[in-house]
Design an enzyme around this catalytic site. Sequence first.
Site, PDB file in Angstrom:
ATOM      1  N   GLU A   1     -46.417  -0.341 -10.728  1.00 11.33           N
ATOM      2  CA  GLU A   1     -46.452  -0.741 -12.143  1.00 11.33           C
ATOM      3  C   GLU A   1     -47.815  -0.428 -12.773  1.00 11.33           C
ATOM      4  O   GLU A   1     -48.374  -1.221 -13.528  1.00 11.33           O
ATOM      5  CB  GLU A   1     -46.119  -2.228 -12.289  1.00 11.33           C
ATOM      6  CG  GLU A   1     -44.725  -2.575 -11.812  1.00 11.33           C
ATOM      7  CD  GLU A   1     -44.373  -4.053 -12.021  1.00 11.33           C
ATOM      8  OE1 GLU A   1     -45.246  -4.833 -12.463  1.00 11.33           O
ATOM      9  OE2 GLU A   1     -43.223  -4.428 -11.737  1.00 11.33           O
TER      10      GLU A   1
ATOM     11  N   GLU B   1     -38.244  -3.435  -6.922  1.00  4.53           N
ATOM     12  CA  GLU B   1     -38.333  -4.875  -7.187  1.00  4.53           C
ATOM     13  C   GLU B   1     -37.096  -5.282  -7.975  1.00  4.53           C
ATOM     14  O   GLU B   1     -36.791  -4.678  -9.011  1.00  4.53           O
ATOM     15  CB  GLU B   1     -39.592  -5.240  -7.979  1.00  4.53           C
ATOM     16  CG  GLU B   1     -40.877  -5.153  -7.180  1.00  4.53           C
ATOM     17  CD  GLU B   1     -42.108  -5.618  -7.962  1.00  4.53           C
ATOM     18  OE1 GLU B   1     -41.950  -6.446  -8.895  1.00  4.53           O
ATOM     19  OE2 GLU B   1     -43.217  -5.153  -7.651  1.00  4.53           O
TER      20      GLU B   1
END
Length: 922
Positions: free
Chosen positions: A521, A614
């Site tokens: 991220e 995720e």
Amino acid sequence: MQALSTRKFNSRLLLCALLLSMAWTTAKAQAAKTSSRAASGSPFGKERIKLNEGWRFMRYTMEPDKLIYDVRPPIQDTNDSKVADSKPTEAVQVDKKEEVLKTWILPSGNDFINDPVKRHTRPVGDPGADFPFVKATFADEAWEAVTLPHDWAIKGPFYAGDRPEVGGGMGRLPSHGVAWYRNKIAVSAADRGKIIYLDIDGAMSHAMVWLNGHLVGGWPYGYNSFRLELTPHLNFGGINQLAIRVDNPNYSARWYPGGGLYRNVWLTKVAPVHVAQWGTFVTTPAVSATEAIINVSVQIENKGKTEQTVDVKTQIYALNTYSKPTGASLASLPTQKITVKTGDHQPIEGKVTIKKPKLWGPYPTQKPNLYVARTSVFVGGRQVDQFETPFGIRQVKFNSTKGLLVNGQPVRIQGVNQHHDLGALGAAFNVRAAERQLERLRELGCNAIRMAHNPPAPELLDLTDRMGFLVIDEIFDSWERRKTPHDFHLIFPDWHEPDTRAFIRRDRNHPSVIAWSFGNEVGEQYTDTAGAAIARKLHDIVHEEDPTRPASASQNYAKPDMPFTKVMDFLSLNYQGEGIRDAPAYAHLKGIRTSPLYPAFQKAFPDKLIISSETASALSTRGSYTFPVATENSAPVSDGVGGNPVTKEVSGYELYTAQFGASPDKVFATQDRHPYVAGEFVWTGWDYLGEPTPYYSARSSYSGIIDLAGFKKDRFYLYQSRWRPDLPIAHILPHWNWPNRVGEVTPVHVFTSGDEAELFLNGQSLGRKKKAEYAYRLRWDDVQYKPGELTVITYKNGKRWAEERIRTTDKPAALVAQADRSAIQANGEDLAFVTVTVTDKNGLMVPDANNTVSFSLQGPGEIVATDNGDPANLTSFSSHERQAYNGMVLAIIRAKKGAPGKLTLTIKAEGLAKTQLNIRSN
């Protein structure tokens, strides 16, 4: 422990003369111990000594010294409770006015910089040589005696209140600050002529090492393993003073980093000609049931003064279940002769075929068989080195439509993300604690681990190899753009190449590692072609070190049409598959908003495998429930809606999530609608220290399927019913102790691997229900509470499958203790985990009991820590007294090294019958 300031140096140095004789006596004793360990080395003189004992430790409690690695930007934003998917920001430029040691440390990474022009030249001089802590004459007896691995922060105390020095994001524990470790090491005169290395598996962080007053080098990234050569500064035949400074800044992480020398430290002795650090690479380019080709690449290093002609021989052995070579050699590579110039590395490569190989594959559908390549190095006919490389023979393919194929068989990824801490033990690595985590995950049906978001301890990958877990190995949480003021972005420009190459070389022989992740991220998702260029640079470094595995970086923002995505070998998606803030219950929230994007990514990249790196980020606290219950299958936690801001609890109905998250039910449905997705890594397997979304006044996360103490949440059975469909499972929630809810609606949900169930309250049927398509739980949402007994009988394919009964209990009456093992090793490292349950007079666990429980231990051992799984509990983990949380509490016991015997744990609580538990220490 005593903290020192520079103003105290003079008085300390005066005291030094009085204590020097005592220090020398201690050093001689340590030398004797080291010499005895050295005697157990290999016949040709190679030794690898675990250097974990005999350390002295001091952490400053006031202004630290000025021996800094580099100047850091000032802290301008102290808010550590930002939503985890907040946009990273640009780095802050710093005007450097202080003297820094960076230029002396940078050469430590030179072996991992490919372009010789870009390698660093060490300046003249030895900074810190006159500093008292690096000198052998400094008296450190007043410092704390510690054994490694050591996490200085885990004992606390926790910081409480609204303006803590360390906030909830980093776990409210004192992991920040500057500290020193000192140890005296003896090196025999017989070792003269050898090359001596210090190998550090992990130091948090900005480690700088001095030996006998000389600055040897260091490594700033706290998660990477590194090696420093000690040879030029050693006193052979005498005592050597080792001093290590670590500097772990506040606001440097989004989770609990720990502090100090938190992994193993080794002293490695080798001949001048030897296999280089992480210098072997074993690959299996062709694998079938009948034969496998084994390719072995070896880097030979010559640290001697003259050119050498070297013979290299590698043999292959099978490993048994204890990771020991068994039987005769299965195959031998032809002996190769090479010439290695002084100061040079020389690669050699060979291959061999093994007939009817035993393949490595993930548990439980395949077996994790292991082999070892034993490489022997000869100079002038004399063996000078032996290097063993465990490996597995397996074939892994990423197929865009069939998913993951291991040895030709499709394997659905049923994975979880794991942070590096071990709960109440903190960041200090312990093999048994990590093994316990994996055992509980295997019971869940988990077959894969994503290392979030940093290199793990090397022993953890040994465990995943042996236990048959698939691994995505990850290195960075940030690149040039920052998530916290003092995170990795400060050192990324100088260290991204050495860190990445060192990471890959260390871990690339592990068969459990199926892919690399070089970012999580990162903010460069937002910077278009500039961010993609950095991604390409890292991607290419990974493939230079390992061309056999795919590499990617996880994306929570980058879309199919963005340049960042095009760099990736496979698509590693965080939450985008099931959609982010896209359901009606999330409409009022700010932040990234994304519709479910599996189809868009698959259309744009039809040849790339998709993995959800995720998923979920569901939140709950074990055994706590709030009312009313959401009617949606997924809803964000807010005060009064799934969350209790007073008790800092999140409802265990397992419907509530982080702002950017989704319930397991929503994730399952989205993946089932898109079967080309290879699987998921749930956020997270276990709760972890820090990042306590949604209540940053707490200490630890709420996202685990298992709580911090290792106790199963209700969500455990929801995942288990999906991941182990052949296991008869029936689980009722909530508990049935609600004296203040008589007559009120109290929804009952059932998790089962069956497809149908009938619920009974006090013998009366409340109806039989069948799972609808894309539904993963059975709900009776209009049940009115009456004390008594709830029973569920589940069915599968029309046949009775499993059942469960829960009852309203009587008041607490007793304590029941159970250890995970009845015998442990007396090696100072092995642990027993003791679960204590508060029960009523009928032996039923009282699910709302919160009695204060005290522990005491007799025998050669210690109580290392206690916990109860409550994220909001700020009692020190080192306390021997702890409140039970929803009926359960944990104690962790360690046996004293070299002192076998019986350990008797006594457990008491006021008004309850005490209990005792015996554990053997062998």
